[in-house]
Design a protein around this motif. Structure first.
Motif, PDB file in Angstrom:
ATOM      1  N   SER A   8      35.572  83.982  44.594  1.00 55.36           N
ATOM      2  CA  SER A   8      35.577  83.870  42.834  1.00 55.36           C
ATOM      3  C   SER A   8      36.430  82.732  42.621  1.00 55.36           C
ATOM      4  O   SER A   8      36.260  82.133  41.417  1.00 55.36           O
ATOM      5  N   ILE A   9      37.312  82.029  43.425  1.00 56.38           N
ATOM      6  CA  ILE A   9      38.072  80.921  43.269  1.00 56.38           C
ATOM      7  C   ILE A   9      37.098  79.607  42.939  1.00 56.38           C
ATOM      8  O   ILE A   9      37.366  78.862  42.032  1.00 56.38           O
ATOM      9  N   ILE A  10      35.872  79.451  43.900  1.00 59.61           N
ATOM     10  CA  ILE A  10      35.047  78.406  43.719  1.00 59.61           C
ATOM     11  C   ILE A  10      34.270  78.815  42.732  1.00 59.61           C
ATOM     12  O   ILE A  10      34.016  77.541  41.638  1.00 59.61           O
ATOM     13  N   ALA A  11      33.753  79.784  42.060  1.00 57.36           N
ATOM     14  CA  ALA A  11      32.912  80.167  41.002  1.00 57.36           C
ATOM     15  C   ALA A  11      33.815  79.782  39.828  1.00 57.36           C
ATOM     16  O   ALA A  11      33.414  79.115  38.891  1.00 57.36           O
ATOM     17  N   SER A  12      35.162  80.165  39.667  1.00 58.02           N
ATOM     18  CA  SER A  12      36.108  79.706  38.853  1.00 58.02           C
ATOM     19  C   SER A  12      36.086  78.158  38.490  1.00 58.02           C
ATOM     20  O   SER A  12      36.202  77.611  37.468  1.00 58.02           O
ATOM     21  N   PHE A  13      36.324  77.688  39.522  1.00 60.31           N
ATOM     22  CA  PHE A  13      36.586  76.109  39.666  1.00 60.31           C
ATOM     23  C   PHE A  13      35.245  75.518  39.135  1.00 60.31           C
ATOM     24  O   PHE A  13      35.345  74.638  38.378  1.00 60.31           O
ATOM     25  N   ILE A  14      34.131  75.891  39.680  1.00 50.11           N
ATOM     26  CA  ILE A  14      32.864  75.314  39.018  1.00 50.11           C
ATOM     27  C   ILE A  14      32.476  75.425  37.589  1.00 50.11           C
ATOM     28  O   ILE A  14      32.292  74.530  36.817  1.00 50.11           O
ATOM     29  N   TYR A  15      32.935  76.808  37.373  1.00 51.64           N
ATOM     30  CA  TYR A  15      32.720  76.941  35.735  1.00 51.64           C
ATOM     31  C   TYR A  15      33.820  76.148  34.998  1.00 51.64           C
ATOM     32  O   TYR A  15      33.424  75.696  33.830  1.00 51.64           O
ATOM     33  N   SER A  16      34.851  75.961  35.404  1.00 52.26           N
ATOM     34  CA  SER A  16      35.896  75.029  34.554  1.00 52.26           C
ATOM     35  C   SER A  16      35.440  73.846  34.637  1.00 52.26           C
ATOM     36  O   SER A  16      35.466  73.097  33.446  1.00 52.26           O
ATOM     37  N   ILE A  17      34.879  73.290  35.712  1.00 48.66           N
ATOM     38  CA  ILE A  17      34.197  71.750  35.903  1.00 48.66           C
ATOM     39  C   ILE A  17      32.850  71.817  34.949  1.00 48.66           C
ATOM     40  O   ILE A  17      32.687  70.992  34.153  1.00 48.66           O
ATOM     41  N   TYR A  18      32.205  72.920  34.778  1.00 47.30           N
ATOM     42  CA  TYR A  18      31.107  72.901  33.744  1.00 47.30           C
ATOM     43  C   TYR A  18      31.653  72.725  32.516  1.00 47.30           C
ATOM     44  O   TYR A  18      30.906  72.220  31.603  1.00 47.30           O
ATOM     45  N   ASN A  19      32.683  73.461  32.139  1.00 49.41           N
ATOM     46  CA  ASN A  19      33.198  73.332  30.783  1.00 49.41           C
ATOM     47  C   ASN A  19      33.465  71.932  30.423  1.00 49.41           C
ATOM     48  O   ASN A  19      33.461  71.384  29.305  1.00 49.41           O
ATOM     49  N   LEU A  20      34.068  71.389  31.486  1.00 51.39           N
ATOM     50  CA  LEU A  20      34.665  70.030  31.322  1.00 51.39           C
ATOM     51  C   LEU A  20      33.578  68.909  30.969  1.00 51.39           C
ATOM     52  O   LEU A  20      33.752  68.120  30.174  1.00 51.39           O
ATOM     53  N   VAL A  21      32.357  69.151  31.994  1.00 50.15           N
ATOM     54  CA  VAL A  21      31.220  68.261  31.631  1.00 50.15           C
ATOM     55  C   VAL A  21      30.669  68.338  30.183  1.00 50.15           C
ATOM     56  O   VAL A  21      30.481  67.231  29.560  1.00 50.15           O
ATOM     57  N   PHE A  22      30.506  69.644  29.691  1.00 48.96           N
ATOM     58  CA  PHE A  22      30.010  69.859  28.185  1.00 48.96           C
ATOM     59  C   PHE A  22      31.079  69.339  27.463  1.00 48.96           C
ATOM     60  O   PHE A  22      30.793  69.104  26.212  1.00 48.96           O
ATOM     61  N   ALA A  23      32.398  69.427  27.557  1.00 48.37           N
ATOM     62  CA  ALA A  23      33.120  68.753  26.554  1.00 48.37           C
ATOM     63  C   ALA A  23      33.218  67.380  26.393  1.00 48.37           C
ATOM     64  O   ALA A  23      33.376  66.895  25.208  1.00 48.37           O
ATOM     65  N   ILE A  24      32.792  66.727  27.673  1.00 44.82           N
ATOM     66  CA  ILE A  24      32.401  65.301  27.369  1.00 44.82           C
ATOM     67  C   ILE A  24      31.228  65.099  26.464  1.00 44.82           C
ATOM     68  O   ILE A  24      31.230  64.321  25.792  1.00 44.82           O
ATOM     69  N   VAL A  25      30.275  65.634  27.050  1.00 41.75           N
ATOM     70  CA  VAL A  25      29.113  65.354  26.573  1.00 41.75           C
ATOM     71  C   VAL A  25      29.016  65.963  25.265  1.00 41.75           C
ATOM     72  O   VAL A  25      28.152  65.044  24.355  1.00 41.75           O
ATOM     73  N   TYR A  26      29.431  66.923  24.678  1.00 42.36           N
ATOM     74  CA  TYR A  26      29.547  67.241  23.552  1.00 42.36           C
ATOM     75  C   TYR A  26      30.737  67.042  22.473  1.00 42.36           C
ATOM     76  O   TYR A  26      30.616  67.293  21.378  1.00 42.36           O
ATOM     77  N   LYS A  27      31.516  66.267  23.198  1.00 44.47           N
ATOM     78  CA  LYS A  27      32.886  65.805  22.534  1.00 44.47           C
ATOM     79  C   LYS A  27      33.456  67.023  22.011  1.00 44.47           C
ATOM     80  O   LYS A  27      33.711  67.010  20.658  1.00 44.47           O
ATOM     81  N   SER A  28      33.522  68.163  22.662  1.00 38.60           N
ATOM     82  CA  SER A  28      34.122  69.291  21.973  1.00 38.60           C
ATOM     83  C   SER A  28      35.463  69.592  22.603  1.00 38.60           C
ATOM     84  O   SER A  28      35.667  69.848  23.739  1.00 38.60           O
TER      85      SER A  28
END
Length: 188
Positions: A8-28
């Motif tokens: 659960s900790i690893i999945a949440s961490f990966i999803y938070s990084i997922y959001n960071l990547v797309f925050a940068i890509v989409y400038k969101s």
């Protein structure tokens, strides 16, 4: 730390990084706030599991953290209604958001059903974090879907964002305050 907690900790961490990547890509800013929100919840889950001996304190810490984290949720709701209607994401991004949201919602429901068999301050704190994650994930999914898939006017999207966002804010704030009250009651 058991295997399920670690996953659960690893999945949440990966999803938070997922959001960071797309925050940068989409400038969101939206995805950036989600990155920070999920990262804080991931850290809270890790601390609760690591320091199991501080059982009443785990409720207090989780309650305070969720109460504090409800403010950025309210800010996201206000900005999504006043400022913009959101960003149209690629289908793959939407699949990732939907997968995470429905997984968290399913885990929150399972945790609620199993609460009688697994009760205690640490389990309650972890279940509360999962419920808070599920609530915000459903809001994020709904907000993203309304923009990505055609069919609604900007006014209708704002109304849905307001309703779902306020419900998500209310759930997180309520959980946080209840945990704080329970911790204070148990300490006395």
């Amino acid at each position: 730390m058991n295997k399920l907690s670690l996953v659960s900790i690893i999945a949440s961490f990966i999803y938070s990084i997922y959001n960071l990547v797309f925050a940068i890509v989409y400038k969101s800013w939206w995805m950036l706030v989600l990155f920070a929100y999920y990262l804080v919840l991931c850290l809270a889950r890790f601390l609760i599991i690591t320091f199991k001996r501080l059982q009443v304190e785990s409720k207090r810490i989780t309650g305070a953290m969720l109460t504090f984290m409800s403010a950025p949720i309210l800010g996201m709701v206000i900005l999504s209604v006043i400022r913009d209607r959101g960003i149209r994401f690629h289908m793959i991004v939407m699949i990732g958001i939907a997968t995470y949201a429905f997984t968290k919602l399913t885990l929150a429901i399972i945790g609620f059903v199993r609460r009688k068999t697994e009760n205690g301050p640490v389990h309650n704190s972890l279940k509360s974090i999962t419920l808070a994650e599920a609530s915000v994930s459903i809001f994020a999914l709904q907000r993203s879907m309304l923009v990505t898939f055609e069919g609604m006017t900007q006014g209708e999207i704002k109304i849905f964002n307001l309703m779902t966002g306020l419900a998500s804010f209310g759930v997180v704030l309520f959980i946080g305050l209840m945990l704080l009250l329970q911790a204070n009651f148990e300490q006395k």
